[in-house]
Motif scaffolding. Structure first.
Motif, PDB file in Angstrom:
ATOM      1  N   LYS A   1       0.834  -1.200   0.000  1.00 25.72           N
ATOM      2  CA  LYS A   1       0.000   0.000   0.000  1.00 25.72           C
ATOM      3  C   LYS A   1       0.873   1.256   0.000  1.00 25.72           C
ATOM      4  O   LYS A   1       0.529   2.273  -0.605  1.00 25.72           O
TER       5      LYS A   1
ATOM      6  N   LEU B   1       0.309   3.933  -2.977  1.00 27.28           N
ATOM      7  CA  LEU B   1      -0.248   5.247  -2.676  1.00 27.28           C
ATOM      8  C   LEU B   1       0.826   6.307  -2.487  1.00 27.28           C
ATOM      9  O   LEU B   1       0.562   7.497  -2.635  1.00 27.28           O
TER      10      LEU B   1
ATOM     11  N   SER C   1       0.709  10.173   0.873  1.00 28.37           N
ATOM     12  CA  SER C   1      -0.745  10.090   0.734  1.00 28.37           C
ATOM     13  C   SER C   1      -1.417  10.089   2.095  1.00 28.37           C
ATOM     14  O   SER C   1      -0.976   9.396   3.024  1.00 28.37           O
ATOM     15  N   ASP C   2      -2.523  10.839   2.222  1.00 27.06           N
ATOM     16  CA  ASP C   2      -3.275  10.867   3.478  1.00 27.06           C
ATOM     17  C   ASP C   2      -4.070   9.583   3.698  1.00 27.06           C
ATOM     18  O   ASP C   2      -4.399   9.235   4.832  1.00 27.06           O
ATOM     19  N   GLU C   3      -4.391   8.896   2.599  1.00 28.33           N
ATOM     20  CA  GLU C   3      -5.152   7.662   2.723  1.00 28.33           C
ATOM     21  C   GLU C   3      -4.310   6.543   3.324  1.00 28.33           C
ATOM     22  O   GLU C   3      -4.846   5.582   3.893  1.00 28.33           O
TER      23      GLU C   3
ATOM     24  N   GLU D   1      -4.689   5.854   7.209  1.00 26.99           N
ATOM     25  CA  GLU D   1      -5.970   5.264   7.591  1.00 26.99           C
ATOM     26  C   GLU D   1      -5.990   3.769   7.303  1.00 26.99           C
ATOM     27  O   GLU D   1      -6.671   3.014   7.999  1.00 26.99           O
ATOM     28  N   ILE D   2      -5.269   3.348   6.252  1.00 24.71           N
ATOM     29  CA  ILE D   2      -5.184   1.918   5.949  1.00 24.71           C
ATOM     30  C   ILE D   2      -4.227   1.223   6.918  1.00 24.71           C
ATOM     31  O   ILE D   2      -4.470   0.095   7.360  1.00 24.71           O
TER      32      ILE D   2
END
Length: 1135
Positions: A95, A99, A103-105, A108-109
């Motif tokens: 990931k 990403l 990446s801000d996502e 969260e992952i």
């Protein structure tokens, strides 16, 4: 045929599984059995991996809760770590690559995944987990960028940072970098940021390293686990061969931090982080690189150790001790000392095989070990002296002072440091270290020094640095430490010292061969067993048992060792009473330990500061008497008798108890004391009274002990002069008047055996005097005297009670109820009167055949007409004082007394009718009432109705304990196996409502009220039940009120569903309304009942009105007639 094959397969499957377990590898067996929830975890992990992340947050919680179960047995998870960690970390890596770290996502992952990984770190340790992290060279920059992203992200909340996963994510990324910085290439060769920066080459660290250093320095000020992990990362990074500039830069920064100490929280955490990081660096760094900073680091650490900041922080002192010892190890070259002791590694299985095969091979092995150690000793004598740097001497001095520290963690770290540094010294220098350690055991040292000294000795023994020639100096010190117990006010200190001393003995068993330990074990074994059996603290008992077991298993020459180990195991020593009275008694059958046990009890335990332990020691001492009667009745008793007059309270109290218990046990074993010994025993109590040892502090304790001693004398029937008998009786009567309930109970127990043993033979005169004296005490203004007299009547023998039995019963009846003494607030006196009254009735009726017919019948009629009615009145005792509902004590005692009196009357009725007794002299004419009553049973329907009604009322009131006692009493009356209780109205319905189930928890409102509220159907009990039920319905306790109201409404609803006609329904409603009115009229002057009754009446009326209006029911229960007798102001209170 197919069914037969299936059945055969089903039977064979478990056998095949067991065979597979025998032949499979250890890893397969672990995978199969040691993680019960593996299938669930595997399914959750598969779902997470297939979804590319955690889609359901509950999955994380499930996995985390499973891992927490293995917190104390983390090794069970190790076979599964690769299956859990690898896919999760590969998912994090993929990931991150997809990403991008910016990446801000990404976070969260990662957060849920890192929570799972970090939970494994907390359970199994970071070293076991990081082995399965990805460690490609290309991941280094990726992980650094990810760490920067985590570091720059602000926390959503400062109060619960861990719940969001941010802390776990930072820790996991730091651990990932911990592995990645070990790449076998120059970091500058993989740092792509060099091309875009003004990097000058060798004069400064590369940009990638600088970024890691800056983030780690920030985390060193953290209060969380990032501080420790960042220190570990810095240690691995800075000790690389290509990091000299970064290493020097960090040490200079650390030097500035250690010198500029400021007293605030942020600076304190940074200080902890820097010292811990330096300790990690000195652990893994090369000696050549570290020698340049040794002097600076030691000077900074020694100054900080003397500062006020270190004085206030035990954690800082621990890290400074750890840093100091590693600085000392850096100063000393690594060497394997030739003088180290080489012990024989053995096991219990090997020792048992050697015992079976003979001792020849064991002797050969022992000779071989002795030869090796002798050669080592000769080599050590020829060993040349080494030059020890001055800094090492200072460090050893600091470590020795660390053994005296007030905190265990500091002492433990210092002890390990002493062991590590001593391993690099010569034999002569190690002897000097040992001498310094032994100085910690001087009498002037505190408990911390003794504890630290024990830990240091254990470390030396474990590492083979404590030679057998030094054991004669060490063993006496350890023996003292095993019994270290210093009294401080109302408690004592020393349990940690005894525990550490047992650890030293455990280390001896692992370190030395049986030939070297043979003489030592003979000295230590009795002391270890004494601690294992008689120590006050369970951890010390278990530690001593473990040390004894270790020596038995490894030395193999222990007498009765296996039998003792099986007796004194981990679980049998959990209970102090079991250790004293069972385990110790079993071990004492071996003569090697009996005298040691007796001396420990005599010298230490019966004089212990803990009162309960003195009593237990007295029982334990008497339990050993069966092994040597002459020794105990001679030497032991002669030593105890003078101690009963000791000026020390603990000594005289324990000696008095022990003497009494020993006399009792000797009598039970059939021993008869000679005349001179009986004379000495009979003079103990008068001597105590003559010395006025009842006065002052501890007088109450001595009174209880003296009462117990008299009880033991009475059991043993020791011959007493008449004057002594009178003196002892006066002592017991004085104790009866004491306000302390324990002293009164002890006096009553003594009187119970003293009176039959010494006073019955004196005739009716003494009986009359004693009875009159107790009757007068029932009217004494002193409440304590009334309490004691009531209890005393309950234990008087039949011959003493027959003289004035009517007066005794009548007087006790008048003492039971609060109505006869409105100015008497003492509930305890009424409780004792109830207990004494029923005991008197049982004593008299057990010998009623000795009475004449008229007296016998009068006794039973008095019990029926006076005693039972008095007890019914006692059920209405609701006295309250500052302790609460003290009347509940009286009610509880009355319920027990009613049950026992019921059996008395039923037993009498079961003998047969009065006419069948064959009366030779019929009653006189003026006894026509007596004659008329003999035609009817003593326990009739009226008494039964009052009994069941009174108990049912208590069973629905607000106190859980009273409800439980009342319901269980009803159960025993309905289902008694010895006496059938007749004449109980509606017995079949009662047995349906109150079943024969011992497991019913009547004290739980949700269990009792749905059943007992059904008693409202029975007219003869309904009013009594309702008068108790309203107390719960209108009470203040929310849970109780909810359960009782719900039960009542369900009862009313069920009654409506069961009725066939409106007329029957109205009759039921009318009965309940009439019962409400009866309660209001009967208790109209009692606010305790009136207030909740009015609340309940209004509440039920409002509920019925609401149901009628909303549901349109035809019937409406009007309760307006209930309020006609009361003014409006009373009703307004409930609006």
């Amino acid at each position: 045929m197919e069914d037969a094959v299936d059945a055969t397969s089903a039977v064979a499957a478990p056998l095949d599984a067991r065979e597979d377990d025998e032949h499979d590898s250890k890893e397969r067996v672990l995978l199969r059995y040691f993680l019960q929830e593996w299938e669930l975890i595997k399914s959750l992990l598969d779902r997470i991996v297939s979804n590319g992340g955690v889609s359901d947050p509950s999955d994380v919680h499930k996995i985390r809760s499973i891992m927490d179960k293995y917190q104390e047995q983390g090794q069970l998870l190790e076979p599964y770590l690769e299956s859990i960690v690898s896919p999760l970390m590969l998912l994090v890596r993929s990931k991150t690559m997809q990403l991008g770290a910016a990446s801000d996502e990404l976070l969260e992952i990662m957060k849920p995944l890192c929570i799972i990984i970090y939970s494994l770190v907390t359970v199994c340790g970071y070293k076991s987990v990081i082995k399965f992290f990805p460690h490609q060279v290309s991941d280094l920059e990726l992980a650094v960028a990810l760490l920067e992203k985590c570091h720059q992200t602000k926390s959503a909340t400062s109060l619960r940072q861990e719940s969001t996963g941010e802390m776990e994510t930072k820790c996991v990324v730091l651990l990932w970098l911990y592995i990645l910085v070990l790449i076998p290439f120059d970091i500058t060769s993989v740092d792509t940021s060099i091309a875009n920066s003004n990097y000058l080459g060798g004069s400064e660290p590369s940009p990638l390293v600088t970024r890691i250093l800056e983030i780690c320095k920030d985390y060193l000020s953290s209060a969380g686990p990032m501080r420790r992990i960042s220190g570990l990362l810095l240690a691995r990074l800075l000790t690389r061969p290509d990091m000299p500039k970064a290493f020097n830069s960090f040490t200079e920064w650390a030097h500035e931090v250690l010198l500029s100490v400021v007293d605030d929280f942020v600076d304190h955490f940074r200080l902890l982080g820097v010292v811990e990081a330096l300790a990690s660096i000195f652990k893994v760094g090369s000696r050549k690189a570290l020698l340049n900073v040794v002097s600076t680091t030691w000077n900074d650490g020694s100054l900080l150790m003397k500062s006020i900041t270190a004085t206030r922080s035990s954690l800082l002192r621990k890290f400074l001790v750890k840093l100091s010892q590693r600085v000392g190890l850096t100063c000393l070259p690594h060497r394997s000392p030739t003088w180290r002791y080489l012990g024989k590694n053995s096991s219990l299985g090997e020792n048992l095989l050697l015992n079976a095969a003979g001792r020849s091979s064991s002797t050969n092995c022992g000779q071989h070990a002795d030869n090796c150690n002798n050669r080592q000793n000769s080599i050590s004598l020829e060993e040349e002296d080494m030059d020890v740097p001055e800094i090492v001497e200072e460090i050893i001095e600091l470590l020795l002072s660390g053994l005296r520290d007030s905190d265990t963690v500091v002492r433990w770290s210092a002890a390990k440091g002493i062991g590590r540094i001593t391993a690099r010294l010569t034999s002569s220098l190690s002897e000097e270290v040992l001498s310094s350690i032994l100085e910690l055991f001087s009498p002037g040292e505190g408990d911390g020094s003794w504890h630290g000294g024990c830990l240091a000795l254990a470390e030396l023994a474990r590492r083979g640095l404590l030679l057998p020639v030094s054991l004669p100096k060490v063993v006496p010190v350890i023996t003292k430490a095993l019994h270290y117990d210093i009294r401080r006010g109302s408690h004592s200190i020393g349990s940690h010292v005894r525990d550490a001393a047992a650890y030293v003995c455990w280390a001896f068993g692992r370190a030395y061969s049986s030939s070297d330990m043979k003489g030592i074990l003979e000295q230590l074994a009795p002391h270890l067993l004494i601690v294992a059996c008689y120590d006050r603290e369970v951890n010390c008992r278990r530690a001593a048992s473990a040390a004894f077991q270790e020596n038995v298993g490894r030395q193999g020459t222990f007498p009765y060792g296996i039998d003792i180990v099986n007796t004194a195991d981990y679980f049998s020593l959990a209970s102090r009473a079991n250790s004293y009275l069972r385990v110790a008694v079993c071990i004492a059958q071996y003569n090697d330990y009996l005298c040691s046990f007796v001396e420990e009890l005599l010298c230490n335990k019966i004089t212990h500061w803990d009162k309960s332990l003195r009593g237990l020691a007295a029982e334990a001492l008497s339990a050993l008497a069966k092994y040597d009667h002459e020794y105990f009745t001679g030497y032991v008793l002669e030593k105890l008798i003078p101690c009963t007059l000791s000026l020390d309270l603990c000594t005289r109290h324990g000696a008095t108890l022990a003497a009494g218990e020993l006399v009792l046990t000797s009598h039970q074993l059939g021993f008869v004391f000679p005349v001179d010994k009986q004379k000495a025993l009979s003079g103990i109590v008068p001597a105590i009274e003559k010395a006025r040892l009842y006065r002052g502090k501890g007088g109450e304790i001595m009174r209880s002990a003296v009462s117990r001693f008299i009880e033991c004398l009475s059991f043993s029937e020791v011959s007493l002069p008449e004057k002594t008998k009178r003196s002892l009786l006066d002592t017991l009567n004085e104790n009866l008047r004491h306000p302390n309930a324990q002293i009164q109970c002890a006096a009553v127990n003594a009187l119970k055996h003293f009176v039959p043993a010494y006073l019955v033979a004196l005739g009716d005169k003494v009986a009359n005097e004693l009875t009159l004296k107790y009757l007068k005490l029932l009217d004494d203004p002193n409440v304590a005297a009334r309490r004691g007299a009531a209890l005393a009547f309950g234990i008087l023998p039949y011959g003493f009670l027959t003289v004035r039995w009517k007066g005794v019963i009548t007087k006790l009846c008048s003492s039971c109820t609060i109505e006869d003494k409105p100015d008497d607030p003492d509930a305890e006196a009424r409780v004792n009167a109830v207990r004494g009254l029923v005991s008197v009735c049982e004593t008299l009726t057990s010998f009623s055949s000795d009475l004449k017919f008229e007296e016998d019948l009068s006794l039973y009629l008095l019990i029926k007409n006076e005693v039972m009615q008095t007890l019914f009145k006692a059920l209405d005792d609701y006295a309250v004082d500052n302790r609460g509902d003290v009347g509940s004590w009286v009610r509880e005692a009355a319920m027990d007394a009613l049950e026992r009196c019921t059996y008395i009357l039923c037993k009498r009725d079961s003998v047969g009718s009065m006419k069948a007794l064959g009366v030779e002299h019929p009653p006189k004419k003026h006894d026509h009432d007596l004659v008329r009553d003999t035609a009817h049973p003593l326990f009739d329907a009226k008494v039964a109705t009052d009994l069941i009604g009174g108990l049912a009322k208590q069973a629905v009131e607000k106190i859980d304990k009273i409800r439980d006692v009342a319901a269980k009493t009803l159960q025993k009356i309905l289902y008694n196996q010895n006496y059938f209780v007749p004449c109980i109205p509606h017995r079949e319905m009662l047995e349906t409502i109150i079943p024969r189930d011992a497991d019913l928890k009547w004290g739980v409102p949700s269990v009792s009220y749905p059943r007992l509220v059904q008693l409202l159907q029975i007219s003869c009990y309904s009013r009594s039940v309702l008068s108790g039920l309203v107390i719960s319905l209108g009470g203040l306790q929310e849970s109780l009120r909810r359960a009782s109201v719900t039960a009542l409404l369900e009862y009313l609803q069920a009654s409506e569903a069961d009725t066939d006609t409106n007329e029957e329904k109205k009759t039921r409603e009318h009965v309940l309304s009439t019962d409400f009115l009866w309660v209001l009229q009967k208790y109209q002057k009692c606010d305790r009942v009136i207030t909740p009754t009015l609340k309940v009446s209004r509440y039920v009326a409002l509920v019925r009105y609401h149901v009628t209006k909303t549901l349109g029911l035809s019937s409406f229960w009007s309760l307006s007639s209930l309020f006609q007798s009361f003014n409006v102001q009373s009703l307004l209170l409930f609006e």
